[in-house]
Design a protein around this motif. Structure first.
Motif, PDB file in Angstrom:
ATOM      1  N   ARG A  91       0.856  -1.185   0.000  1.00 19.60           N
ATOM      2  CA  ARG A  91       0.000   0.000   0.000  1.00 19.60           C
ATOM      3  C   ARG A  91       0.893   1.235   0.000  1.00 19.60           C
ATOM      4  NH1 ARG A  91       0.082  -1.128   5.576  1.00 19.60           N
ATOM      5  NH2 ARG A  91       0.363   0.739   6.877  1.00 19.60           N
ATOM      6  N   ILE A  92       0.322   2.333  -0.430  1.00 15.65           N
ATOM      7  CA  ILE A  92       1.066   3.585  -0.537  1.00 15.65           C
ATOM      8  C   ILE A  92       0.512   4.584   0.464  1.00 15.65           C
ATOM      9  CG2 ILE A  92       1.529   5.558  -2.052  1.00 15.65           C
ATOM     10  CD1 ILE A  92       1.528   3.576  -4.394  1.00 15.65           C
ATOM     11  N   GLU A  93       1.394   5.222   1.202  1.00 16.82           N
ATOM     12  CA  GLU A  93       0.995   6.255   2.153  1.00 16.82           C
ATOM     13  C   GLU A  93       1.537   7.599   1.685  1.00 16.82           C
ATOM     14  OE1 GLU A  93       2.208   5.226   6.094  1.00 16.82           O
ATOM     15  OE2 GLU A  93       0.760   3.580   6.267  1.00 16.82           O
ATOM     16  N   ILE A  94       0.622   8.521   1.386  1.00 14.47           N
ATOM     17  CA  ILE A  94       0.997   9.862   0.930  1.00 14.47           C
ATOM     18  C   ILE A  94       0.217  10.893   1.754  1.00 14.47           C
ATOM     19  CG2 ILE A  94       1.084  11.458  -1.010  1.00 14.47           C
ATOM     20  CD1 ILE A  94       1.058   9.099  -2.896  1.00 14.47           C
ATOM     21  N   PRO A 108       2.190  10.604 -10.268  1.00 15.58           N
ATOM     22  CA  PRO A 108       1.038  11.511 -10.325  1.00 15.58           C
ATOM     23  C   PRO A 108       0.327  11.660  -8.978  1.00 15.58           C
ATOM     24  CG  PRO A 108       0.554   9.452 -11.466  1.00 15.58           C
ATOM     25  CD  PRO A 108       2.007   9.432 -11.147  1.00 15.58           C
ATOM     26  N   MET A 109       0.352  10.611  -8.149  1.00 19.11           N
ATOM     27  CA  MET A 109      -0.300  10.703  -6.845  1.00 19.11           C
ATOM     28  C   MET A 109       0.431  11.678  -5.924  1.00 19.11           C
ATOM     29  SD  MET A 109      -1.801   6.946  -5.848  1.00 19.11           S
ATOM     30  CE  MET A 109      -0.332   5.969  -6.077  1.00 19.11           C
ATOM     31  N   LEU A 110       1.757  11.695  -6.000  1.00 14.67           N
ATOM     32  CA  LEU A 110       2.527  12.630  -5.178  1.00 14.67           C
ATOM     33  C   LEU A 110       2.225  14.071  -5.568  1.00 14.67           C
ATOM     34  CD1 LEU A 110       5.975  10.786  -5.102  1.00 14.67           C
ATOM     35  CD2 LEU A 110       4.512  11.256  -3.120  1.00 14.67           C
ATOM     36  N   TRP A 111       2.102  14.316  -6.869  1.00 11.10           N
ATOM     37  CA  TRP A 111       1.807  15.686  -7.294  1.00 11.10           C
ATOM     38  C   TRP A 111       0.364  16.076  -6.986  1.00 11.10           C
ATOM     39  CZ3 TRP A 111       5.167  19.095  -7.315  1.00 11.10           C
ATOM     40  CH2 TRP A 111       6.476  18.840  -7.745  1.00 11.10           C
ATOM     41  N   GLY A 132      -0.891  19.293  -4.687  1.00 13.96           N
ATOM     42  CA  GLY A 132      -1.745  20.360  -5.214  1.00 13.96           C
ATOM     43  C   GLY A 132      -1.790  20.491  -6.713  1.00 13.96           C
ATOM     44  N   LEU A 133      -1.243  19.519  -7.448  1.00 18.13           N
ATOM     45  CA  LEU A 133      -1.217  19.590  -8.907  1.00 18.13           C
ATOM     46  C   LEU A 133      -2.051  18.437  -9.481  1.00 18.13           C
ATOM     47  CD1 LEU A 133       0.298  21.604 -10.750  1.00 18.13           C
ATOM     48  CD2 LEU A 133       2.082  19.879 -11.020  1.00 18.13           C
TER      49      LEU A 133
END
Length: 349
Positions: free
Chosen positions: A264-267, A327-330, A334-335
């Motif tokens: 899983r990814i935690e952002i 893309p999830m990080l951006w 806020g992008l």
């Protein structure tokens, strides 16, 4: 006047399927009020086709059965685009303003297709020939980053046609000991990567990595948290996103990334402000040191034993799939997907 953007997907690569998934999302993000879009699919044999397939047909692979036209990208700057071979035998030119390679792995992000764009004098999204070829080679990337003062995981390499497993074992024992990670130096998405706990597992792991590349990297295995940071911008003025973490059991290999539901990814990642700042700074420094531009995803280890941050690798054309970190990080920073793709196209050179 709208620019014509040519999105390339597929490719003669072990990551062909992932490229199609990424292309589906990139195509959905492109602002059609700003850009006209044409799509070129490259099959697993390396054949190029101008296609009007839908996003869904590209995603599933059904695009290959559509009414496509064979084409090539002309290296002649006068054409500034594609030579299209029509059904009647005529050859026509389709001009493009910007190439957007949504290609992963060999023949896509290793500098080969970037060189073709450069010959054709067509601006393209992503890092250029030098950065692409450099970052595809994990051994050379380590050397450049070490020269820039950026800490990396310990390792050494052997040539696939010139090593003795017993000698490799001895060097492992004399340097950092087991466990180790064996990986092809020039392959993407953890293809051919094997964790090795003892000498008995070594020969098979070397064989697996050697099937992907003639240069084999042996690294000290780090009991670590794995975090990633997205970078966007010019070589000299990069901007880093927030930091995300991959939480998983065992190694984050190709199967874990794309086939199994075990990670899983935690952002954003659960890190201190100081850790976040250090990682973001290191990501930008690495981006510049490797001569990257446009976009890259920079991957790190945080050693669980001492908290040391080590740069693992730089991915110059990161995935845009539904589970891709870039893309999830951006988005978290806020992008939106559309704003991100518009910015990437504007950075093409």
């Amino acid at each position: 006047m709208k620019q014509t953007v040519c999105v390339l997907f597929g490719g003669k690569s072990s990551e062909h399927e992932i490229s199609r998934l990424s292309a589906n999302n990139v195509l959905s993000y492109i602002d059609r009020t700003l850009f006209d879009v044409i799509t070129v699919g490259i099959d697993k044999s390396g054949n190029w086709f101008l296609t009007e397939a839908s996003n869904e047909e590209i995603k599933t692979g059904a695009w290959e059965n559509c009414n496509n036209k064979a084409c090539v990208l002309s290296p002649n700057p006068k054409h500034h685009g594609l030579l299209v071979f029509n059904k009647n035998g005529d050859v026509s030119v389709t001009r493009i303003d910007v190439a957007y390679p949504v290609l992963h792995g060999k023949n896509g992000e290793d500098g080969t297709v970037q060189g073709l764009f450069q010959l054709a004098e067509i601006p393209f999204v992503g890092p250029g020939v030098l950065a692409s070829s450099l970052c595809m080679d994990k051994v050379l990337t380590k050397e450049v980053l070490q020269q820039a003062g950026i800490p990396v995981t310990e390792g050494f390499f052997v040539w696939n046609d010139n090593y003795d497993a017993e000698n490799v074992h001895k060097e492992i024992e004399e340097t950092f000991g087991y466990p180790v990670v064996i990986k092809p130096s020039r392959a993407g998405s953890s293809v051919g990567v094997v964790a090795v706990n003892c000498q008995a597992e070594l020969a098979k792991a070397l064989e697996i990595a050697g099937q992907e590349d003639e240069k084999i990297l042996i690294e000290r295995s780090v009991d670590a948290r794995e975090v990633e940071c997205a970078v966007l911008g010019t070589t000299q003025d990069p901007v880093a996103s927030c930091v995300g973490e991959i939480v998983k059991e065992g190694m984050y290999d190709y199967a874990t990334k794309y086939e199994k539901d075990t990670a899983r990814i935690e952002i954003p990642a659960n890190l201190t402000e100081e850790e976040q700042a250090t990682i973001r700074s290191m990501a930008c420094r690495a981006f510049t040191a490797a001569d990257c531009c446009g976009l890259s995803r920079v991957d790190f280890f945080i050693d669980k034993n001492n908290g040391k941050i080590l740069l693992n690798e730089i991915n110059t054309l990161p995935g845009f799939t539904d589970i891709s970190m870039y893309p999830m990080l951006w988005k978290e920073s806020g992008l939106s997907g559309t704003a991100l793709v518009t910015r990437l196209i504007s950075l093409a050179k």
